[in-house]
Structures are given as C-alpha cells and as structure tokens.
Design an enzyme around this catalytic site. Structure first.
Site, PDB file in Angstrom:
ATOM      1  CG  PHE A 205      -2.249  -1.122   1.514  1.00  0.00           C
ATOM      2  CD1 PHE A 205      -3.377  -0.708   0.739  1.00  0.00           C
ATOM      3  CD2 PHE A 205      -1.936  -2.700   2.276  1.00  0.00           C
ATOM      4  CE1 PHE A 205      -4.171  -1.544   0.343  1.00  0.00           C
ATOM      5  CE2 PHE A 205      -2.611  -2.870   2.498  1.00  0.00           C
ATOM      6  CZ  PHE A 205      -4.080  -2.825   1.327  1.00  0.00           C
ATOM      7  CG  ASP A 206       1.412   5.836  -1.825  1.00  0.00           C
ATOM      8  OD1 ASP A 206       1.764   5.808  -1.202  1.00  0.00           O
ATOM      9  OD2 ASP A 206       0.921   6.101  -3.210  1.00  0.00           O
TER      10      ASP A 206
END
Length: 235
Positions: A205-206
């Site tokens: 995930f960013d």
C-alpha cells in the site's frame, strides 16, 4: 447476463437477428462448459475480483492471429489447440495466490467462507471457451463463473456481479470502470523474467493518501522538503 436485446427504437434487420441467434447459441455452448475442480457454495461476503481472459492468460500470439488473419482463422486456431493450455498471463500469479489463500483458510477454518471470488470476463467466441476451461483445469484454478460481454463495455456486467476489483490489460476499460466507481487496475507482463510466488499473497500500500492523510505530501509539493520536515517535527 450476456443476453443481447434487440434495439427497441428501430426494427431489427435480418442480419441483426442472425447475429443475435449466433450469439445466443454461442452463449449456451459456453454456459454448459464446466471445470473439473469441485467448488464450495458461493460465499456471501467474498471480495469479487473480475479478470479478463487476456489478462489471466497470455494470449498475445492468439490476438495477433485475430488481428492479422481474422476471426475465422482465430477460432480455428483455438479449436485446433484446445488441449494446449494457454500460458499464464499478467494476472495469473495474483489469481493463483488468491486461490491459495482461500484453500489455506478452508483448511484452517473448515466452516469459514472463501474470501475471494473470481469471475472470468471474456468477449471471446464461445467455442474458444473450451480452451479457456481446459487451461483453468490444467492449472487447477477454482473459477466457475464466466461472463461473456459480446464485445460490449464490461461496466454493466461488473456492476451486476458487484465487482470489488477489475483487472485488465485494456487501460481504456480500466478507466471506464474507475469512472463508475469500480476499483480497477491495468496489468502488464514484466519485461524481464520474474519468479513470482503463487502461494503467497503480498500486497503493498502507498502510505501517502492511501493509508494516511495526504497532508504531508501536499506540503512537500507546495513548499519543499524543508517545510515538510518542520511540519513533521511539529506533529
């Protein structure tokens, strides 16, 4: 799901009726195809992931035949090679990993439902479905739900299946899905040979604007790193 309705605003031509009958027959043929792998009852709360056939399997060579020699040659080639499994495509390791998660959870929690439900989206001629089914059986994939779009936009079908994620090689279709509020991603084959695990599901995930607020990222863009560091110290 794949039913084609005549245009109510204008009378259907003989050619249109013929195409509709051909497609209805093709759909019936495709719907009767079954995989060999037994499937538990469809889970009520699973994450539904729709993946295009050209993304699950590598059909570059087949697509070239279709574009250069036409649909008849393409279908003939697929029928001649229906017992030759298609090669894995860009989404294959991801789908395989999802199914491994389902399998592991069933072993650990026999009474639990599957977390992921895969729908195969295709606009291929139904007779090509034989090779798709054979490929699914060859790789021991648990996919029982198929959607034939007949060349139409997949958006209506994605909504009908209550799709949570759509995977395709076609960036335009992915864009359409995103505009309609459906999470979607364009997938590509890696340019270099990569060994991807099909037994582990790894998700990255960013942090910026996904897990956390994008406030800090906005400060960097507007005021630079120095102001960003000062902001981080204060908070």
């Amino acid at each position: 799901m794949s039913e084609i309705k005549p245009n109510e605003s204008a009378p259907a031509t003989t050619e249109d009726n013929g195409e509709e009958k051909d497609w209805a027959a093709a759909k019936a043929f495709f719907d009767n195809l079954k995989t060999h792998k037994p499937r538990p009852p469809k889970p009520r709360y699973a994450v539904t992931i729709a993946v295009s056939s050209r993304t699950l399997f590598n059909m570059v060579a087949e697509r070239k035949i279709y574009e250069e020699e036409g649909v008849e040659k393409y279908v003939a080639y697929q029928l001649e090679n229906e017992n030759e499994p298609l090669k894995p495509g860009a989404a294959f390791p991801f789908v395989k990993a999802l199914m491994n998660v389902n399998s592991r959870l069933r072993k650990l929690y026999p009474d639990s439902e599957e977390l992921f439900d895969i729908v195969l989206m295709t606009n291929n001629h139904a007779q090509v479905g034989v090779r798709l089914i054979n490929s699914i059986n060859h790789y021991d994939l648990t996919i029982e739900r198929f959607c034939m779009t007949g060349g139409q936009s997949p958006i209506g079908y994605l909504k009908a299946y209550m799709t949570n994620l759509y995977l395709s090689k076609d960036s335009e279709k992915v864009g359409e899905a995103i505009e309609e509020g459906i999470a979607a991603a364009t997938m590509f084959m890696p340019k270099t040979e990569m060994q991807l695990s099909d037994t582990q599901l790894r998700v990255a995930f960013d942090g910026d604007a996904v897990l956390f607020s994008d406030e800090s990222e906005i400060i960097v863009k507007k005021h630079g790193l120095d102001t960003f560091f000062e902001h981080e110290k204060e908070v």
